[in-house]
Scaffold this active site. Structure first.
Site, PDB file in Angstrom:
ATOM      1  N   HIS A  37       0.784  -1.142  -0.184  1.00 30.02           N
ATOM      2  CA  HIS A  37      -0.075  -0.068   0.052  1.00 30.02           C
ATOM      3  C   HIS A  37       0.741   1.394  -0.016  1.00 30.02           C
ATOM      4  CE1 HIS A  37       0.660   1.096   4.078  1.00 30.02           C
ATOM      5  NE2 HIS A  37       0.557  -0.213   4.530  1.00 30.02           N
TER       6      HIS A  37
ATOM      7  N   ASP B 170      -0.352   4.501   0.874  1.00 32.09           N
ATOM      8  CA  ASP B 170      -0.931   5.454   1.801  1.00 32.09           C
ATOM      9  C   ASP B 170      -0.082   5.444   3.098  1.00 32.09           C
ATOM     10  OD1 ASP B 170      -2.632   2.900   2.339  1.00 32.09           O
ATOM     11  OD2 ASP B 170      -3.329   4.016   3.987  1.00 32.09           O
TER      12      ASP B 170
ATOM     13  N   ASP C 274       6.952   1.248   5.988  1.00 33.02           N
ATOM     14  CA  ASP C 274       5.370   0.961   6.027  1.00 33.02           C
ATOM     15  C   ASP C 274       4.584   1.961   5.386  1.00 33.02           C
ATOM     16  OD1 ASP C 274       2.896  -0.065   6.442  1.00 33.02           O
ATOM     17  OD2 ASP C 274       2.897   0.998   8.676  1.00 33.02           O
TER      18      ASP C 274
ATOM     19  N   GLU D  92      -5.010   1.547   3.216  1.00 30.95           N
ATOM     20  CA  GLU D  92      -4.894   0.404   4.363  1.00 30.95           C
ATOM     21  C   GLU D  92      -4.730   1.092   5.662  1.00 30.95           C
ATOM     22  OE1 GLU D  92      -3.337  -2.454   6.909  1.00 30.95           O
ATOM     23  OE2 GLU D  92      -2.084  -0.283   6.346  1.00 30.95           O
ATOM     24  N   GLU D  93      -4.086   2.270   5.733  1.00 31.33           N
ATOM     25  CA  GLU D  93      -3.810   2.688   7.101  1.00 31.33           C
ATOM     26  C   GLU D  93      -5.237   3.162   7.664  1.00 31.33           C
ATOM     27  OE1 GLU D  93      -1.314   2.067   8.652  1.00 31.33           O
ATOM     28  OE2 GLU D  93       0.541   2.020   7.419  1.00 31.33           O
TER      29      GLU D  93
ATOM     30  N   HIS E   6       4.713   3.824  12.269  1.00 35.35           N
ATOM     31  CA  HIS E   6       3.394   4.396  12.676  1.00 35.35           C
ATOM     32  C   HIS E   6       4.117   5.554  13.857  1.00 35.35           C
ATOM     33  CE1 HIS E   6      -0.030   1.673  11.590  1.00 35.35           C
ATOM     34  NE2 HIS E   6       0.765   1.557  10.926  1.00 35.35           N
TER      35      HIS E   6
END
Length: 453
Positions: free
Chosen positions: A89, A91, A122, A156-157, A422
């Site tokens: 992904h 995003d 990520d 996705e996030e 994150h």
């Protein structure tokens, strides 16, 4: 190690760094309240162009039901070859406190041998893992040994389920013999790992109201029910003094049967401050991979700077619940909501809104694709592959398992524990990216050869 392919991957790492810098520069947070939607659109177009340049056909942007775009591409393989779907992904999470970054969040910066930037691991680093593997195969073999499908998600996030709903409406689109999910990572740097289980996740928004409006804390404080105080007490009731869950209906005594996670290693990976105790009971692996976990993600309350002397009339929090495989997500969400609705201090009015959710996932690691991946990782890293759990969630995995029950689903990636996904100062180890790209290239070769045998 198969030297020509390893040399090809190594030679491509300068290009991988340049491409990752381009991709990280897009502020592709899939929330128009925080960043312009054009940032995601530009990232999607970059990804589409990158895979088209590697010979993929049918490249297009999928308008998914949540209002975002996923990138899709495909290329038929040689006659009789299996089809492999590669997922990632584009995003990213918001950067949080940009002032806390040691270098700009959306500017890839090399420091102490690592590449820093939001999405560096990520999951834009995993997009480059896929691209570098494909580029190396083209450079050495001149072609791909399998049929390919590529899907790169755009939300996705956010957990809004756009790609899941699109796949359910177009089940033929992502059908494949093997699905490689590039959105996890190795248990430790240099230790090749497949992720065998994921916790499911649900998110709720809880609002507490006690007054028609804010009141002066001098004239009314001490008797007027404070909504912020009520919210804090309500959230504290979710755990006991050790940090173990106290939500009726959520079993929290399961055990993990697999690779152990030493406590000191976890403290180092998580950068726990000296003297601070860990939350919960049981082994670290139990807590992370086998049991549910509740986390307060955010609170709407007056900031310290600019706060007035007021008793708060309303307060709001965003709460996530992670659940292990075997625990049904709707029942778990019901238990959390019931706890929040029943536990408000002062008889405060509580409203709980149910937001996105996704089921937990457990992989079957006994198939031929896993055997091929194990051989590939052993060649690339020089040590045997291990299987571990992952406390995070990828809701698409359960959707894919339902749609394609015969497909093997393998979760790999560049996100080893020190990447700080994150969080501020996210980074990727370029050596991990190089070895994971080599592993994926070798896997595509190995799996094609196994299917021909």
């Amino acid at each position: 190690m198969p030297q020509p392919l390893a040399d090809a991957v190594h030679a491509l790492m300068g290009r991988a760094r340049a491409d990752l810098a381009d991709l990280v520069a897009f502020r592709s947070v899939a929330d128009p309240r925080q960043y312009p939607v054009e940032e995601c659109e530009k990232a999607a177009r970059w990804v589409a162009d990158a895979f088209a340049a590697e010979g993929l056909t049918g490249v297009r942007l999928l308008d998914t039901p949540d209002g975002t775009q996923s990138v899709y591409a495909e290329l038929p393989g040689p006659p009789g070859a299996p089809t492999v779907l590669l997922y990632s992904h584009y995003d990213v999470q918001p950067p949080l406190d940009e002032a806390a970054w040691q270098s700009p969040a959306f500017e890839l910066t090399e420091r102490d041998g690592r590449w820093y930037g939001r999405g560096a691991a990520d999951c834009k680093g995993n997009i480059l893992m896929h691209l570098t593997a494909l580029r190396a195969l083209r450079a050495v073999d001149g072609c791909y040994p399998v049929g390919l499908k590529i899907v790169v998600e755009g939300s996705e996030e956010q957990g809004t389920g756009g790609l899941e709903r699109y796949a359910e409406a177009h089940p033929e689109l992502l059908a494949a013999d093997v699905i490689v999910i590039g959105d996890t990572g190795n248990f430790a740097a240099g230790l090749p790992t497949v992720t065998a289980s994921l916790r499911g996740m649900t998110v709720v928004e809880v609002t507490v109201a006690t007054l028609a409006g804010n009141l002066h804390s001098g004239a009314f404080g001490g008797a007027a029910p404070d909504a912020l105080q009520a919210l804090v007490r309500l959230l504290a009731s979710l755990h006991d003094e050790q940090g173990a869950l106290t939500v009726t209906g959520l079993q929290a005594d399961q055990s993990w049967q697999g690779v152990a996670y030493p406590q000191e290693q976890f403290r180092a990976d998580a950068k726990v401050l000296d003297g601070v105790h860990l939350s919960g009971t049981g082994s670290i692996a139990d807590r992370l991979w086998a049991r549910p976990a509740v986390t307060v993600l955010g609170i709407d309350a007056p900031p310290v700077i600019g706060a007035t002397s007021s008793v708060q009339a309303r307060a709001k929090a965003l709460v996530s619940l992670r659940v292990p495989p075997g625990m049904e997500i709707t029942a778990a969400q019901d238990a959390l909501v019931a706890h929040l609705e029943a536990g408000a201090p002062f008889g405060a009015r509580v409203e709980v809104a149910r937001l996105g959710s996704g089921e937990a996932f457990r992989a079957d690691t006994s198939g031929p694709a896993y055997e091929a991946m194990g051989a590939a990782m052993l060649e690339a890293f020089g040590v045997p592959m291990v299987a571990s759990g992952e406390g995070g969630s990828i809701p698409l995995c359960s959707t894919l398992r339902t749609l394609y029950p015969e497909a093997e689903i393998i979760l790999i990636g560049v996100e080893e524990p020190t990447t700080q996904i994150h969080a501020v100062n996210e980074s990727v180890d370029p050596r991990e990216l190089e070895l994971m790209a080599l592993s994926e290239a070798l896997f595509l070769r190995n799996y094609a050869a196994a299917r021909r045998a």
